[in-house]
Design an enzyme around this catalytic site. Structure first.
Site, PDB file in Angstrom:
ATOM      1  N   TYR A 171       4.033  -8.079   1.531  1.00 18.77           N
ATOM      2  CA  TYR A 171       5.005  -7.488   2.462  1.00 18.77           C
ATOM      3  C   TYR A 171       6.339  -8.242   2.411  1.00 18.77           C
ATOM      4  O   TYR A 171       7.415  -7.630   2.367  1.00 18.77           O
ATOM      5  CB  TYR A 171       4.409  -7.523   3.867  1.00 18.77           C
ATOM      6  CG  TYR A 171       5.281  -6.988   4.967  1.00 18.77           C
ATOM      7  CD1 TYR A 171       5.507  -5.621   5.111  1.00 18.77           C
ATOM      8  CD2 TYR A 171       5.859  -7.854   5.897  1.00 18.77           C
ATOM      9  CE1 TYR A 171       6.291  -5.135   6.146  1.00 18.77           C
ATOM     10  CE2 TYR A 171       6.638  -7.380   6.935  1.00 18.77           C
ATOM     11  CZ  TYR A 171       6.861  -6.020   7.057  1.00 18.77           C
ATOM     12  OH  TYR A 171       7.640  -5.537   8.090  1.00 18.77           O
ATOM     13  N   LYS A 175       9.917  -6.639   1.309  1.00 14.80           N
ATOM     14  CA  LYS A 175      11.041  -6.606   2.244  1.00 14.80           C
ATOM     15  C   LYS A 175      12.232  -7.402   1.724  1.00 14.80           C
ATOM     16  O   LYS A 175      13.392  -7.052   1.997  1.00 14.80           O
ATOM     17  CB  LYS A 175      10.593  -7.122   3.609  1.00 14.80           C
ATOM     18  CG  LYS A 175       9.645  -6.177   4.344  1.00 14.80           C
ATOM     19  CD  LYS A 175      10.262  -4.799   4.545  1.00 14.80           C
ATOM     20  CE  LYS A 175       9.463  -3.935   5.491  1.00 14.80           C
ATOM     21  NZ  LYS A 175      10.027  -2.563   5.628  1.00 14.80           N
TER      22      LYS A 175
END
Length: 293
Positions: A171, A175
């Site tokens: 993640y 991001k």
């Protein structure tokens, strides 16, 4: 008095719940026509019951607004193209794209397998890239045809992309990639009349369930900034990253040159190490990743 987004058509991905739902409702309240995209999957991306996109469309229509649901997978060429096509066929235009869709498959790095890495990178990073590219192709064609373009893209990063987050290597990488994508798109699309910015929101959603969520504000607190960035009112603002949490908005300034050492000849390994330590002593210490105290 007309709303801030009056006359604009806005696409929001992952808009069935959480931040995306709040953004879609906020844009509609400011007069926008809204395309509500959501696959209706669970937190881990697996199929789930119900159709949250249709629920949000019903909310908007009940309040007197105009909205349409799109259930395609925006991390595929077909789904991303269909997203843009839905806006054009239904409302005759596309003005703003809010990339928000995502899910989690958290693991410590030594336990993170390739499938969970690929799945999270796919939905977050490719799921930003493909809608962005298809929307930009439409706006580029309009600009080349001499039609005025005042388009907006709002991407969704995270504090995990800015600082890293323990147990979220996939993640965090996705991001962080969205931040780089935002900067490149802002530079490349400027000539077409397209502004591209990113937010790093903190809010109480399915993706922040658990102990941390109790201390976080509501998703609706983030949406006013997103609506402004997606409107004509943000003219001249592009290539920026904003952290948003509750009533706090912060402009994030990213990587900038810090202390520097120069040497007239090639460094020796020990000399380079000594210089690096001296520079680190003069530099601002980095903030720790989430999960490190």
């Amino acid at each position: 008095m007309p709303g801030l987004a009056q006359g604009r058509t806005v696409v929001v991905t992952g808009a069935g719940r959480g931040l995306g739902r709040a953004h879609a409702l906020a844009f509609a309240a400011e007069g926008a026509d809204v395309v509500v995209n959501d696959l209706g999957v669970g937190l881990d991306g697996a199929p789930a019951a119900g159709n949250p996109a249709l629920d949000v469309v019903a909310e908007i229509r009940a309040a007197g607004g105009r909205a349409v649901a799109h259930g395609g997978d925006i991390a595929t060429e077909e789904g991303a193209a269909g997203l843009v096509d839905t806006a054009l066929r239904t409302f005759g235009r596309l003005d703003t794209l809010v990339n928000n869709a995502g899910f989690l498959r958290d693991r410590m790095l030594v336990n993170l397998d390739g499938d969970d890495w690929d799945a999270v990178l796919r939905v977050h990073l490719k799921g930003h890239f493909l809608p962005l590219r298809h929307a930009a192709a439409h706006w580029r064609a309009a600009a080349k045809a001499g039609r005025p373009v005042a388009a907006r893209i709002v991407n969704t990063s995270s504090g995990a992309g800015l600082l890293g987050s323990v147990g979220q290597g996939n993640y965090s990488a996705a991001k962080a990639g969205i931040l780089g994508l935002t900067l490149v798109a802002a530079a490349e699309f400027a000539g077409y009349g397209v502004q591209v910015n990113a937010i790093a929101p903190a809010a109480r959603t399915r993706m922040t369930e658990g102990a941390i969520a109790a201390a976080l504000p509501e998703p609706e607190d983030v949406s006013p900034l997103v609506v402004w960035l997606g409107s004509d009112a943000s003219e001249g603002v592009t290539g920026q990253v904003f952290e948003a949490e509750g009533g706090r908005i912060t402009v994030m300034q990213g990587w900038r040159p810090g202390p520097t050492a120069r040497h007239g000849a090639r460094w020796s390994p020990s000399g380079a190490g000594e210089a690096a330590r001296e520079l680190l002593a003069r530099a601002e210490p980095p903030l720790p990743p989430y999960g490190v105290r």
